[in-house]
Enzyme design. Structure first.
Site, PDB file in Angstrom:
ATOM      1  CG  ASP A  18      -2.085   0.946   1.066  1.00 48.78           C
ATOM      2  OD1 ASP A  18      -2.356   1.381  -0.071  1.00 48.78           O
ATOM      3  OD2 ASP A  18      -2.716   1.283   2.081  1.00 48.78           O
ATOM      4  CG  HIS A  35      -0.165   2.049  -9.302  1.00 54.53           C
ATOM      5  ND1 HIS A  35      -0.381   1.625  -8.009  1.00 54.53           N
ATOM      6  CD2 HIS A  35      -1.281   2.744  -9.652  1.00 54.53           C
ATOM      7  CE1 HIS A  35      -1.573   2.027  -7.605  1.00 54.53           C
ATOM      8  NE2 HIS A  35      -2.135   2.714  -8.573  1.00 54.53           N
ATOM      9  CG  LEU A 129       9.707 -16.923  -3.602  1.00 54.23           C
ATOM     10  CD1 LEU A 129       9.643 -16.974  -2.072  1.00 54.23           C
ATOM     11  CD2 LEU A 129      10.092 -15.516  -4.060  1.00 54.23           C
TER      12      LEU A 129
HETATM   13  C1  FPP Z   1      -1.985   0.040  -3.365  1.00 53.15           C
HETATM   14  O1  FPP Z   1      -1.541   1.377  -3.329  1.00 53.15           O
HETATM   15  C2  FPP Z   1      -1.447  -0.642  -4.533  1.00 53.15           C
HETATM   16  C3  FPP Z   1      -2.181  -1.173  -5.547  1.00 53.15           C
HETATM   17  C4  FPP Z   1      -3.659  -1.154  -5.596  1.00 53.15           C
HETATM   18  C5  FPP Z   1      -1.530  -1.797  -6.708  1.00 53.15           C
HETATM   19  C6  FPP Z   1      -0.307  -2.617  -6.411  1.00 53.15           C
HETATM   20  C7  FPP Z   1       0.476  -2.751  -7.652  1.00 53.15           C
HETATM   21  C8  FPP Z   1       1.817  -2.727  -7.733  1.00 53.15           C
HETATM   22  C9  FPP Z   1       2.701  -2.705  -6.556  1.00 53.15           C
HETATM   23  C10 FPP Z   1       2.499  -2.719  -9.049  1.00 53.15           C
HETATM   24  C11 FPP Z   1       2.463  -3.938  -9.874  1.00 53.15           C
HETATM   25  C12 FPP Z   1       2.462  -5.236  -9.170  1.00 53.15           C
HETATM   26  C13 FPP Z   1       2.847  -6.399  -9.734  1.00 53.15           C
HETATM   27  C14 FPP Z   1       2.698  -7.672  -8.959  1.00 53.15           C
HETATM   28  C15 FPP Z   1       3.425  -6.469 -11.081  1.00 53.15           C
HETATM   29  P1  FPP Z   1      -2.615   2.549  -3.408  1.00 53.15           P
HETATM   30  O2  FPP Z   1      -2.789   2.929  -4.831  1.00 53.15           O
HETATM   31  O3  FPP Z   1      -3.871   2.147  -2.710  1.00 53.15           O
HETATM   32  O4  FPP Z   1      -1.873   3.683  -2.608  1.00 53.15           O
HETATM   33  P2  FPP Z   1      -2.533   4.830  -1.729  1.00 53.15           P
HETATM   34  O5  FPP Z   1      -3.148   4.149  -0.534  1.00 53.15           O
HETATM   35  O6  FPP Z   1      -1.378   5.684  -1.373  1.00 53.15           O
HETATM   36  O7  FPP Z   1      -3.545   5.524  -2.592  1.00 53.15           O
END
Ligand code: FPP
Length: 259
Positions: A18, A35, A129
């Site tokens: 997050d 992201h 893994l």
């Molecule tokens: C949460 O942060 C994150 C996500 C909803 C997406 C996670 C994706 C990645 C880490 C990139 C790609 C992953 C892979 C496995 C290739 P948020 O957007 O909710 O952050 P915020 O709480 O600050 O708004």
């Protein structure tokens, strides 16, 4: 394999990644930049697990609720997943990583589904893994699907209701072949499980950090592991019942598949 008495290293790590959006906002950049930076942190986390000898890593990449985000963000995330699948899978395979996806695969487009299937096929023989990517995943949906499967078996006469117990139920939820997560990490400063592995996290140690996901580094992960190693896991029993205690006589952990 670590023993249940002194699991200094977790066998299975589950992570909510997050803080991507806030990381980007702090830099006055669009959320998608966060992201993108988050994918680099994914690689760091995988490297760390391999170095530490952690057997399984489950990452919450996209929840069933995330489909409700603005269309351009969902589209950008899908593009990122596609690129990551095209770019990273061969190298992960070379490093002995087995990849699987949990969640409602049918909600992704054909191109992504095909790449998910191909990544699983290519890496299925690997064992260094076990990497699980939760994508369009929800813990309640996981439990509901398991209940539906059991109900179908009962309706078809293959199963008696009295045969349904925790062990059987556990065999029907996602990741049933892995030990349940020993350690859960959430970055980004919120203290929530957010519909992640609800069944599987029953006795998992929880660890939270303010660090935003794209800022994740090995030092932060080491802090989590040190904290984990200092904890006494009792699985509902008393400290005296632990096998490393003189008074122990109990099966331990009582009913975990990792026992
Ligand atoms: C949460 O942060 C994150 C996500 C909803 C997406 C996670 C994706 C990645 C880490 C990139 C790609 C992953 C892979 C496995 C290739 P948020 O957007 O909710 O952050 P915020 O709480 O600050 O708004």
């Amino acid at each position: 394999m670590s023993t249940p008495t002194g699991p200094r290293i977790p066998r299975h790590l589950a992570v909510i990644m997050d803080g991507n959006g806030r990381w980007a906002q702090q830099r006055r950049r669009p959320r998608v930049i966060g992201h993108r930076a988050g994918t680099r942190a994914v690689n760091q986390c995988i490297d760390f697990c391999i170095e530490q000898g952690i057997e399984a890593l489950t990452l919450f990449a996209f929840s069933s609720e995330n489909w409700g985000r603005p269309q351009d963000e969902v589209g950008a995330l899908m593009k990122l997943f596609m690129n990551a699948l095209d770019r990273e899978v061969a190298e992960l395979d070379r490093r002995g990583v087995r990849i699987r996806f949990i969640g409602e695969r049918g909600r992704f487009n054909e191109q992504i589904r095909q790449r998910m299937d191909a990544a699983e096929r290519l890496t299925q023989g690997n064992s260094r893994l076990n990497l699980a990517i939760a994508a369009s995943y929800g813990g309640r949906q996981d439990i509901a699907a398991a209940a539906r499967g059991l109900a179908e078996d009962v309706a078809a006469g293959r199963l008696q209701p009295a045969e349904i117990d925790e062990r059987l139920f556990a065999s029907r939820v996602a990741l049933a072949d892995l030990p349940p997560p020993d350690l859960f990490i959430r970055t980004g400063g919120d203290f929530r499980i957010s519909n992640f592995l609800l069944w599987q996290l029953a006795y998992t140690e929880l660890w939270f950090t303010e660090t935003l996901w794209p800022d994740l580094d090995a030092a932060t992960l080491r802090c989590a592991l040190e904290d984990y190693a200092s904890r006494e896991r009792r699985f509902g029993l008393t400290g005296a019942q632990r096998p490393d205690s003189d008074a122990s006589g109990a099966a331990f952990p009582p009913d975990e598949t990792s026992a």
